[in-house]
Design a protein around this motif. Structure first.
Motif, PDB file in Angstrom:
ATOM      1  N   LYS A   4       0.836  -1.209   0.000  1.00  0.00           N
ATOM      2  CA  LYS A   4       0.000   0.000   0.000  1.00  0.00           C
ATOM      3  C   LYS A   4       0.869   1.257   0.000  1.00  0.00           C
ATOM      4  N   VAL A   5       0.496   2.221  -0.871  1.00  0.00           N
ATOM      5  CA  VAL A   5       1.155   3.531  -0.849  1.00  0.00           C
ATOM      6  C   VAL A   5       0.076   4.616  -0.804  1.00  0.00           C
ATOM      7  N   GLY A   6       0.407   5.753  -0.237  1.00  0.00           N
ATOM      8  CA  GLY A   6      -0.543   6.860  -0.148  1.00  0.00           C
ATOM      9  C   GLY A   6      -0.332   7.863  -1.275  1.00  0.00           C
ATOM     10  N   LEU A   7      -1.428   8.437  -1.773  1.00  0.00           N
ATOM     11  CA  LEU A   7      -1.375   9.508  -2.774  1.00  0.00           C
ATOM     12  C   LEU A   7      -2.158  10.701  -2.244  1.00  0.00           C
ATOM     13  N   LEU A   8      -1.527  11.863  -2.286  1.00  0.00           N
ATOM     14  CA  LEU A   8      -2.109  13.061  -1.676  1.00  0.00           C
ATOM     15  C   LEU A   8      -2.057  14.223  -2.671  1.00  0.00           C
ATOM     16  N   PHE A   9      -2.923  14.149  -3.674  1.00  0.00           N
ATOM     17  CA  PHE A   9      -2.973  15.193  -4.707  1.00  0.00           C
ATOM     18  C   PHE A   9      -4.408  15.714  -4.812  1.00  0.00           C
ATOM     19  N   GLN A  56      -4.457  22.912   5.122  1.00  0.00           N
ATOM     20  CA  GLN A  56      -4.567  22.150   6.375  1.00  0.00           C
ATOM     21  C   GLN A  56      -4.975  20.696   6.114  1.00  0.00           C
ATOM     22  N   LYS A  57      -5.739  20.478   5.049  1.00  0.00           N
ATOM     23  CA  LYS A  57      -6.229  19.118   4.764  1.00  0.00           C
ATOM     24  C   LYS A  57      -5.087  18.162   4.401  1.00  0.00           C
ATOM     25  N   TYR A  58      -4.019  18.694   3.816  1.00  0.00           N
ATOM     26  CA  TYR A  58      -2.890  17.830   3.462  1.00  0.00           C
ATOM     27  C   TYR A  58      -2.330  17.182   4.734  1.00  0.00           C
ATOM     28  N   GLY A  59      -2.240  17.991   5.802  1.00  0.00           N
ATOM     29  CA  GLY A  59      -1.725  17.475   7.065  1.00  0.00           C
ATOM     30  C   GLY A  59      -2.657  16.422   7.650  1.00  0.00           C
ATOM     31  N   GLU A  60      -3.935  16.740   7.708  1.00  0.00           N
ATOM     32  CA  GLU A  60      -4.928  15.809   8.276  1.00  0.00           C
ATOM     33  C   GLU A  60      -4.929  14.478   7.525  1.00  0.00           C
ATOM     34  N   LEU A  61      -4.919  14.577   6.192  1.00  0.00           N
ATOM     35  CA  LEU A  61      -5.024  13.354   5.390  1.00  0.00           C
ATOM     36  C   LEU A  61      -3.718  12.557   5.396  1.00  0.00           C
ATOM     37  N   CYS A  62      -2.616  13.267   5.542  1.00  0.00           N
ATOM     38  CA  CYS A  62      -1.318  12.586   5.651  1.00  0.00           C
ATOM     39  C   CYS A  62      -1.305  11.743   6.939  1.00  0.00           C
ATOM     40  N   GLU A  63      -1.768  12.336   8.023  1.00  0.00           N
ATOM     41  CA  GLU A  63      -1.844  11.636   9.313  1.00  0.00           C
ATOM     42  C   GLU A  63      -2.764  10.410   9.188  1.00  0.00           C
ATOM     43  N   LYS A  64      -3.856  10.587   8.480  1.00  0.00           N
ATOM     44  CA  LYS A  64      -4.831   9.492   8.277  1.00  0.00           C
ATOM     45  C   LYS A  64      -4.189   8.331   7.509  1.00  0.00           C
ATOM     46  N   ILE A  74       4.409   7.837   0.909  1.00  0.00           N
ATOM     47  CA  ILE A  74       3.364   8.730   0.378  1.00  0.00           C
ATOM     48  C   ILE A  74       3.964   9.605  -0.734  1.00  0.00           C
ATOM     49  N   PHE A  75       3.189   9.751  -1.797  1.00  0.00           N
ATOM     50  CA  PHE A  75       3.538  10.662  -2.892  1.00  0.00           C
ATOM     51  C   PHE A  75       2.523  11.801  -2.849  1.00  0.00           C
ATOM     52  N   GLY A  76       2.990  13.053  -2.909  1.00  0.00           N
ATOM     53  CA  GLY A  76       1.974  14.095  -2.893  1.00  0.00           C
ATOM     54  C   GLY A  76       2.500  15.509  -2.861  1.00  0.00           C
ATOM     55  N   CYS A  77       1.550  16.431  -2.921  1.00  0.00           N
ATOM     56  CA  CYS A  77       1.704  17.882  -2.757  1.00  0.00           C
ATOM     57  C   CYS A  77       2.230  18.598  -4.007  1.00  0.00           C
ATOM     58  N   TYR A  78       1.691  19.748  -4.208  1.00  0.00           N
ATOM     59  CA  TYR A  78       2.193  20.681  -5.225  1.00  0.00           C
ATOM     60  C   TYR A  78       2.688  21.955  -4.523  1.00  0.00           C
ATOM     61  N   MET A  79       1.793  22.679  -3.890  1.00  0.00           N
ATOM     62  CA  MET A  79       2.216  23.940  -3.260  1.00  0.00           C
ATOM     63  C   MET A  79       3.169  23.671  -2.089  1.00  0.00           C
ATOM     64  N   GLU A  85       3.158  21.645   5.490  1.00  0.00           N
ATOM     65  CA  GLU A  85       2.113  21.141   6.386  1.00  0.00           C
ATOM     66  C   GLU A  85       2.335  19.646   6.704  1.00  0.00           C
ATOM     67  N   VAL A  86       2.744  18.874   5.702  1.00  0.00           N
ATOM     68  CA  VAL A  86       2.918  17.431   5.947  1.00  0.00           C
ATOM     69  C   VAL A  86       4.290  17.109   6.564  1.00  0.00           C
ATOM     70  N   LEU A  87       5.248  17.993   6.378  1.00  0.00           N
ATOM     71  CA  LEU A  87       6.634  17.706   6.778  1.00  0.00           C
ATOM     72  C   LEU A  87       6.791  17.266   8.247  1.00  0.00           C
ATOM     73  N   PRO A  88       6.231  17.999   9.225  1.00  0.00           N
ATOM     74  CA  PRO A  88       6.418  17.558  10.618  1.00  0.00           C
ATOM     75  C   PRO A  88       5.769  16.204  10.905  1.00  0.00           C
ATOM     76  N   ILE A  89       4.684  15.911  10.197  1.00  0.00           N
ATOM     77  CA  ILE A  89       3.989  14.624  10.416  1.00  0.00           C
ATOM     78  C   ILE A  89       4.844  13.490   9.864  1.00  0.00           C
ATOM     79  N   ILE A  90       5.352  13.699   8.655  1.00  0.00           N
ATOM     80  CA  ILE A  90       6.207  12.691   8.014  1.00  0.00           C
ATOM     81  C   ILE A  90       7.443  12.422   8.893  1.00  0.00           C
ATOM     82  N   GLU A  91       8.031  13.483   9.395  1.00  0.00           N
ATOM     83  CA  GLU A  91       9.257  13.314  10.189  1.00  0.00           C
ATOM     84  C   GLU A  91       8.955  12.648  11.530  1.00  0.00           C
TER      85      GLU A  91
END
Ligand code: ACM
Length: 381
Positions: A4-9, A56-64, A74-79, A85-91
């Motif tokens: 399983k991999v996550g996609l966040l676009f 903010q949703k990128y962070g919430e969904l990354c955590e999910k 996880i692959f994701g993000c443009y801006m 937003e996702v960086l602290p969660i990933i780390e």
């Protein structure tokens, strides 16, 4: 059992025009891998969430993805604001995040693989190209968030070192419409710069180019130059308002290589059209393939093991050969500058001979020494 991999676009909202193309690039690569039997006999299963271009949703969904789905790739993000937003969660959760987007540089995380261009691969060549071909007096117009502000800081330094100057610097809300740009376009015309450097992104980018044409902005005497106006945006802007404007990127859909032609043919087959194929789409496609190759070697989705294998890995991408730099987790990329022709196609004006080492902190003192080749290009061909 699957991998399983996550996609966040974002499939909706102001940056969906580009993020949908990134999602498509990732899904195409996953299909290709699965059609060949997957990795070590197991298919890759994407779990995709739509953050709707809301930071903010990128962070919430990354955590999910990490907590509920137990996913750590996880692959994701443009801006860049969504990446921050996702960086602290990933780390904190020690996941591995693949970011397939050009950005402002000045960042390193051991948990991120950066697949888009750094400023030394796009801003620096673009600034030099403009100074050589149009002049060094630029006006900056950007969206109001970290990437445009930081990119402009870099471009200002490039101009300063080359003897150019910044005539104005204005930022716009991401939701801006055509009329919101009118006063600034009047100011631009009064200042008469040699070119406009635009870091306006997403839907408002389309509005800006159209407003420029509506105000009789002339791309021959004062083009808009950008890092983020890619094929998807150009298709939405239309040929009339995009002809003559300039973009710097590692990849353009018009590249004639066999690798690009087979990538485009596969994309056309899956999605019915290639109008939105962009450098960020190609980056997502390449990152998924490189992840799968690393997984073939590690046999487990483990952040440390995967990173160990992927750092230093090369890949024959549609843009040409690329490589992940073990020094900084960014990617050696091609660097090209293209101008839009009357049909709304990018015609490449110059390109480097080989992929450029990423220098996200711009530590190299010789930022101009890029061995660019100006190509003999026939307009419209
Ligand atoms: C961007 O925000 N990195 C395009």
């Amino acid at each position: 059992m699957t991998w399983k991999v996550g996609l966040l676009f974002s499939e909706t909202g102001v940056t969906s025009i580009i993020e949908q193309s990134q999602l498509n690039g990732a899904l195409l690569a996953i299909d290709q891998i699965n059609e060949k039997g997957g990795v070590l006999g197991r298919k890759i299963e994407p779990v995709s969430y739509n953050p709707a271009s809301i930071v903010q949703k990128y962070g919430e969904l990354c955590e999910k993805l990490i907590v509920d789905h137990k996913i750590n790739v996880i692959f994701g993000c443009y801006m860049s604001s969504s990446r921050k937003e996702v960086l602290p969660i990933i780390e904190r959760r020690n996941a591995l995040f693949f970011y397939p987007t050009l950005y402002e540089g000045f960042e390193y995380s051991p948990n991120v693989i950066y697949g888009g261009a750094s400023p030394n691969q796009n801003s620096v060549p673009l600034g030099n190209y403009l100074m050589e071909n149009f002049g060094g007096r630029l006006f900056f117009v950007g969206s109001d968030y970290i990437y445009p502000r930081e990119s402009n800081r870099v471009m200002r330094n490039v101009l300063r070192q080359g003897g150019g100057e910044v005539l104005g610097e204005v930022y716009f809300d991401l939701e801006s419409k055509g009329a919101d740009f009118d006063n600034t376009i009047t100011d631009i015309k009064r200042a008469a710069p040699d070119a406009i450097f635009s870091t306006v992104v997403g839907q408002s980018c389309i509005e800006f180019y159209r407003a420029y044409l509506a105000a009789d902005g002339d791309s021959a005497t004062c083009p808009i130059a950008s890092l983020t106006t890619n094929e998807g945006e150009i298709a939405a802007i239309g040929p009339e308002a995009s002809e003559g404007h300039i973009t710097a990127a590692p990849y353009f859909r018009s590249i004639a290589s066999p690798e690009n032609q087979s990538f485009l043919a596969a994309y056309q087959k899956k999605f019915g059209s290639t109008v939105d194929v962009t450098s960020c789409c190609e980056a997502a496609y390449c990152q998924v393939h490189m992840f799968a190759r690393a997984l073939e070697i590690t046999g487990e989705i483990d952040t440390v093991a995967l990173r160990d294998v992927i750092l230093g890995m090369s890949f024959d991408a549609p843009q040409g050969q690329i490589k992940i730099d073990p020094d900084n987790n960014h990617t050696y990329l091609q660097s090209r500058i293209a101008k839009v022709d009357a049909r709304g196609e990018f015609v490449i004006q110059s390109q480097v001979r080989r992929a450029i080492k990423p220098d996200p902190y711009l530590v190299s003192p010789t930022i101009y020494d890029l061995h660019f080749r100006q190509l003999e290009v026939s307009e419209g061909g």
